[in-house]
Design a protein around this motif. Structure first.
Motif, PDB file in Angstrom:
ATOM      1  N   LEU A  95       0.824  -1.203   0.000  1.00  0.00           N
ATOM      2  CA  LEU A  95       0.000   0.000   0.000  1.00  0.00           C
ATOM      3  C   LEU A  95       0.861   1.257   0.000  1.00  0.00           C
ATOM      4  CD1 LEU A  95      -2.890   1.285   0.324  1.00  0.00           C
ATOM      5  CD2 LEU A  95      -2.398   1.363   2.783  1.00  0.00           C
ATOM      6  N   ASP A  96       0.512   2.204  -0.857  1.00  0.00           N
ATOM      7  CA  ASP A  96       1.069   3.552  -0.833  1.00  0.00           C
ATOM      8  C   ASP A  96      -0.057   4.520  -0.491  1.00  0.00           C
ATOM      9  OD1 ASP A  96       3.689   2.832  -1.606  1.00  0.00           O
ATOM     10  OD2 ASP A  96       3.110   2.822  -3.724  1.00  0.00           O
ATOM     11  N   VAL A  97       0.219   5.488   0.361  1.00  0.00           N
ATOM     12  CA  VAL A  97      -0.777   6.466   0.783  1.00  0.00           C
ATOM     13  C   VAL A  97      -0.333   7.848   0.312  1.00  0.00           C
ATOM     14  CG1 VAL A  97      -2.045   7.492   2.712  1.00  0.00           C
ATOM     15  CG2 VAL A  97      -1.333   5.093   2.820  1.00  0.00           C
ATOM     16  N   TYR A  98      -1.196   8.513  -0.466  1.00  0.00           N
ATOM     17  CA  TYR A  98      -0.940   9.872  -0.942  1.00  0.00           C
ATOM     18  C   TYR A  98      -1.958  10.808  -0.304  1.00  0.00           C
ATOM     19  CZ  TYR A  98       1.917   7.887  -4.738  1.00  0.00           C
ATOM     20  OH  TYR A  98       2.870   7.218  -5.463  1.00  0.00           O
ATOM     21  N   TYR A  99      -1.482  11.811   0.414  1.00  0.00           N
ATOM     22  CA  TYR A  99      -2.389  12.827   0.929  1.00  0.00           C
ATOM     23  C   TYR A  99      -2.875  13.679  -0.235  1.00  0.00           C
ATOM     24  CZ  TYR A  99      -3.996  17.148   3.115  1.00  0.00           C
ATOM     25  OH  TYR A  99      -4.745  18.248   3.465  1.00  0.00           O
ATOM     26  N   ALA A 100      -4.196  13.854  -0.352  1.00  0.00           N
ATOM     27  CA  ALA A 100      -4.779  14.641  -1.436  1.00  0.00           C
ATOM     28  C   ALA A 100      -4.690  16.126  -1.093  1.00  0.00           C
ATOM     29  CB  ALA A 100      -6.226  14.226  -1.679  1.00  0.00           C
ATOM     30  N   GLY A 101      -3.732  16.808  -1.706  1.00  0.00           N
ATOM     31  CA  GLY A 101      -3.491  18.204  -1.390  1.00  0.00           C
ATOM     32  C   GLY A 101      -4.665  19.116  -1.672  1.00  0.00           C
ATOM     33  N   LYS A 102      -5.568  18.714  -2.565  1.00  0.00           N
ATOM     34  CA  LYS A 102      -6.709  19.568  -2.890  1.00  0.00           C
ATOM     35  C   LYS A 102      -7.587  19.821  -1.667  1.00  0.00           C
ATOM     36  CE  LYS A 102      -9.625  15.732  -4.477  1.00  0.00           C
ATOM     37  NZ  LYS A 102     -10.484  15.226  -5.568  1.00  0.00           N
ATOM     38  N   ALA A 103      -7.546  18.937  -0.676  1.00  0.00           N
ATOM     39  CA  ALA A 103      -8.355  19.122   0.533  1.00  0.00           C
ATOM     40  C   ALA A 103      -7.904  20.364   1.296  1.00  0.00           C
ATOM     41  CB  ALA A 103      -8.268  17.891   1.426  1.00  0.00           C
ATOM     42  N   PHE A 104      -6.621  20.483   1.510  1.00  0.00           N
ATOM     43  CA  PHE A 104      -6.009  21.688   2.075  1.00  0.00           C
ATOM     44  C   PHE A 104      -4.500  21.519   1.992  1.00  0.00           C
ATOM     45  CE2 PHE A 104      -4.107  23.812   5.878  1.00  0.00           C
ATOM     46  CZ  PHE A 104      -4.100  25.082   5.312  1.00  0.00           C
ATOM     47  N   LEU A 105      -3.848  22.509   1.404  1.00  0.00           N
ATOM     48  CA  LEU A 105      -2.401  22.427   1.232  1.00  0.00           C
ATOM     49  C   LEU A 105      -1.768  23.784   1.474  1.00  0.00           C
ATOM     50  CD1 LEU A 105      -0.083  20.510   0.402  1.00  0.00           C
ATOM     51  CD2 LEU A 105      -0.362  21.346  -1.936  1.00  0.00           C
ATOM     52  N   CYS A 106      -0.705  23.761   2.245  1.00  0.00           N
ATOM     53  CA  CYS A 106       0.185  24.902   2.407  1.00  0.00           C
ATOM     54  C   CYS A 106       1.550  24.322   2.745  1.00  0.00           C
ATOM     55  CB  CYS A 106      -0.309  25.861   3.495  1.00  0.00           C
ATOM     56  SG  CYS A 106      -0.292  25.166   5.159  1.00  0.00           S
ATOM     57  N   SER A 107       2.546  25.158   2.899  1.00  0.00           N
ATOM     58  CA  SER A 107       3.902  24.657   3.122  1.00  0.00           C
ATOM     59  C   SER A 107       3.988  23.815   4.393  1.00  0.00           C
ATOM     60  CB  SER A 107       4.888  25.827   3.197  1.00  0.00           C
ATOM     61  OG  SER A 107       4.919  26.538   1.978  1.00  0.00           O
ATOM     62  N   ALA A 108       3.367  24.293   5.478  1.00  0.00           N
ATOM     63  CA  ALA A 108       3.436  23.549   6.732  1.00  0.00           C
ATOM     64  C   ALA A 108       2.788  22.177   6.595  1.00  0.00           C
ATOM     65  CB  ALA A 108       2.757  24.347   7.848  1.00  0.00           C
ATOM     66  N   VAL A 109       1.635  22.123   5.945  1.00  0.00           N
ATOM     67  CA  VAL A 109       0.942  20.839   5.766  1.00  0.00           C
ATOM     68  C   VAL A 109       1.778  19.899   4.913  1.00  0.00           C
ATOM     69  CG1 VAL A 109      -1.027  19.785   4.572  1.00  0.00           C
ATOM     70  CG2 VAL A 109      -1.397  21.645   6.196  1.00  0.00           C
ATOM     71  N   ALA A 110       2.401  20.399   3.858  1.00  0.00           N
ATOM     72  CA  ALA A 110       3.253  19.551   3.024  1.00  0.00           C
ATOM     73  C   ALA A 110       4.382  18.948   3.859  1.00  0.00           C
ATOM     74  CB  ALA A 110       3.820  20.358   1.861  1.00  0.00           C
ATOM     75  N   ARG A 111       4.932  19.729   4.784  1.00  0.00           N
ATOM     76  CA  ARG A 111       5.990  19.202   5.656  1.00  0.00           C
ATOM     77  C   ARG A 111       5.443  18.138   6.592  1.00  0.00           C
ATOM     78  NH1 ARG A 111       7.482  24.846   5.890  1.00  0.00           N
ATOM     79  NH2 ARG A 111       9.389  25.214   4.675  1.00  0.00           N
ATOM     80  N   TRP A 112       4.244  18.377   7.163  1.00  0.00           N
ATOM     81  CA  TRP A 112       3.641  17.371   8.043  1.00  0.00           C
ATOM     82  C   TRP A 112       3.450  16.059   7.294  1.00  0.00           C
ATOM     83  CZ3 TRP A 112      -1.024  20.766  10.047  1.00  0.00           C
ATOM     84  CH2 TRP A 112      -0.527  21.847  10.800  1.00  0.00           C
ATOM     85  N   VAL A 113       2.940  16.158   6.076  1.00  0.00           N
ATOM     86  CA  VAL A 113       2.681  14.968   5.268  1.00  0.00           C
ATOM     87  C   VAL A 113       3.980  14.221   5.000  1.00  0.00           C
ATOM     88  CG1 VAL A 113       1.957  14.209   2.964  1.00  0.00           C
ATOM     89  CG2 VAL A 113       0.583  15.888   4.210  1.00  0.00           C
TER      90      VAL A 113
END
Length: 473
Positions: A95-113
């Motif tokens: 399994l690979d899990v991709y966070y769907a950035g369209k839900a909410f994305l900013c620099s901090a969230v990208a780092r959390w992911v």
């Protein structure tokens, strides 16, 4: 949809309260399924999330404001790479899990992911730019979109994204042309519409035939896309992608989708001698917006989906591919709430002698378009104190010049609610900031991250000056 062009009061089926909304025994109670873990009221009745009282958020950052609990966001992300993946491992499925950035994305969230071990699903050059800004590993990025420009394709290929999800025959040629010019091989997933319409709103159900996404299984379109992809040396066909909708509460639709995707995998193996190593089942896992919603536990969904895929592949005599999923709402949604200040409280007498109270707040459809777009339901609670009045059926509305400017269609609030009180709407971490606008030239709210009693801005408040700077006189 419950929206009506003449205004919400003209929609059918609306008396004082909908049948699904129970009269509360305690108007101040916080339903656990709607709020981040640890959300509570302190001794003064203040709503506290992430260790930070809502009244402190309002004082320091103003209202309206989006508030996201970083710990809850990370916990939910880990649940997909842990509990969800555990169900797949038990069934022998990768399994690979991709966070769907369209839900909410900013620099901090990208780092959390990135730090929690997920990949990132983007669907525009702008979302990809956020990933590039924080140095997100390119091989863990999946690029969606039904009309990618040549510039966006080049941006993705130069960065070396791990997968490009192709959506049309035109795009196959476009992608091949850019890849050949750059001298690279593009890793491709073909998006297939499998003819499954999940139990969701018409505008967010994405796998029935009559819509803009993907290659239809009917009429041989998907098979033609496979053949055309394989005809280009610059394209590497990795597998098939499907997304059946959003806000889904069962796995029946995924079972049908997996059956049809595996059938196409088998056809490709027969016709072209290629056993594609990957399959993407998309996302769409539902969350609780109100007491009416009962989503499945993360681990249970994972176990069910894994056994569905393994069983379908076994029946087709195929090796089990690595599966990808794309949770966005299920991670970001419950981690966030929106904080408003009450401006007016207006009781309205309805036909039949019932009454509804209209509560106007300092935001509205510019910061949460989902109620107007989809007829979405939300809950709401008083946040700066405990209400002392009896429950009254209320409709929370915004400040915009639209009768359909509704934030919360129906909820019980205390009768002693007054201007200056704070209201908090849970479940707004996904598709609220992402869908926000400047309607009526209202600046967009900030996003404030809370964690262990501390709060910080991760997306600053927009100002009127920000709006005017784009206005060329």
């Amino acid at each position: 949809m419950r929206a009506h062009e003449a205004g919400a009061l003209h929609a059918e089926g609306y008396g004082a309260a909908p049948q699904w909304l129970p009269y509360p025994s305690d108007v101040n109670a916080l339903l656990p399924q709607l709020w981040p873990e640890g959300a509570h009221r302190d001794d003064d009745g203040h709503l506290v999330v992430g260790g930070v009282p809502a009244s402190e958020i309002a004082t320091e950052f103003g209202t309206p404001a989006y508030v996201v609990d970083e710990v809850e966001f990370r916990r939910r992300a880990r649940s997909f790479v842990g509990e969800f993946a555990g169900g797949f491992a038990t069934a022998g499925v990768g399994l690979d899990v991709y966070y769907a950035g369209k839900a909410f994305l900013c620099s901090a969230v990208a780092r959390w992911v990135q730090e929690e071990g997920l990949g990132l699903d983007v669907c525009s050059g702008g979302e990809l730019a956020v990933a590039q800004r924080v140095g997100f590993p390119a091989d863990r990025i999946e690029f969606h979109g039904n009309n990618k420009s040549e510039a966006e394709i080049e941006q993705a290929l130069r960065y070396g994204v791990g997968r490009i999800v192709v959506d049309s025959l035109d795009e196959i040629d476009r992608l091949a042309r850019v890849a050949e010019r750059l001298g690279v091989t593009a890793p491709v997933m073909l998006r297939v519409t499998v003819g499954v319409e999940a139990h969701t709103h018409e505008f967010i159900a994405t796998a029935h035939e009559d819509q803009k996404f993907g290659f239809s299984l009917g009429g041989g379109q998907a098979a033609k896309a496979v053949a055309e992809t394989l005809a280009h040396p610059s394209l590497d066909l990795r597998g098939l992608h499907s997304h059946i909708g959003s806000q889904i509460f069962d796995t029946a639709g995924f079972e049908v989708a997996a059956h049809r995707l595996v059938g196409l995998h088998a056809q490709v193996a027969r016709d072209h001698g290629l056993q594609m190593p990957e399959m993407d089942l998309g996302g769409g896992f539902g969350i609780a917006y109100t007491s009416e919603n009962t989503p499945l536990e993360t681990g249970e969904i994972g176990t069910r989906l894994a056994h569905i895929v393994a069983g379908e592949c076994d029946r087709a005599g195929l090796p089990v591919p690595t599966v990808s999923i794309e949770p966005g709402r299920a991670i970001a949604g419950p981690a966030g709430y929106t904080l408003y200040e009450v401006g007016t409280v207006k009781p309205v007498e309805l036909d039949g002698g019932s009454r509804r109270t209209y509560v106007s707040v300092d935001g509205g459809m510019s910061d949460n378009a989902r109620t107007a777009l989809y007829g979405a339901d939300y809950s709401v609670t008083i946040a700066n104190r405990a209400g002392e009045g009896a429950p009254m059926i209320s409709r929370v509305v915004g400040k915009h010049c639209e009768s359909g400017d509704i934030v919360v269609m129906d909820e019980y609030l205390p009768t002693d609610l007054r201007p200056g009180d704070l209201l908090a709407v849970p479940g707004t971490g996904a598709y609220c900031r992402a869908l926000s606008s400047q309607y009526n030239h209202v600046p967009r709210p900030p996003v404030v991250a809370v964690r262990n009693g501390e709060a910080r801005v991760i997306v600053r408040r927009e100002t009127v000056e920000d709006i005017l700077v784009l206005d060329v006189d």
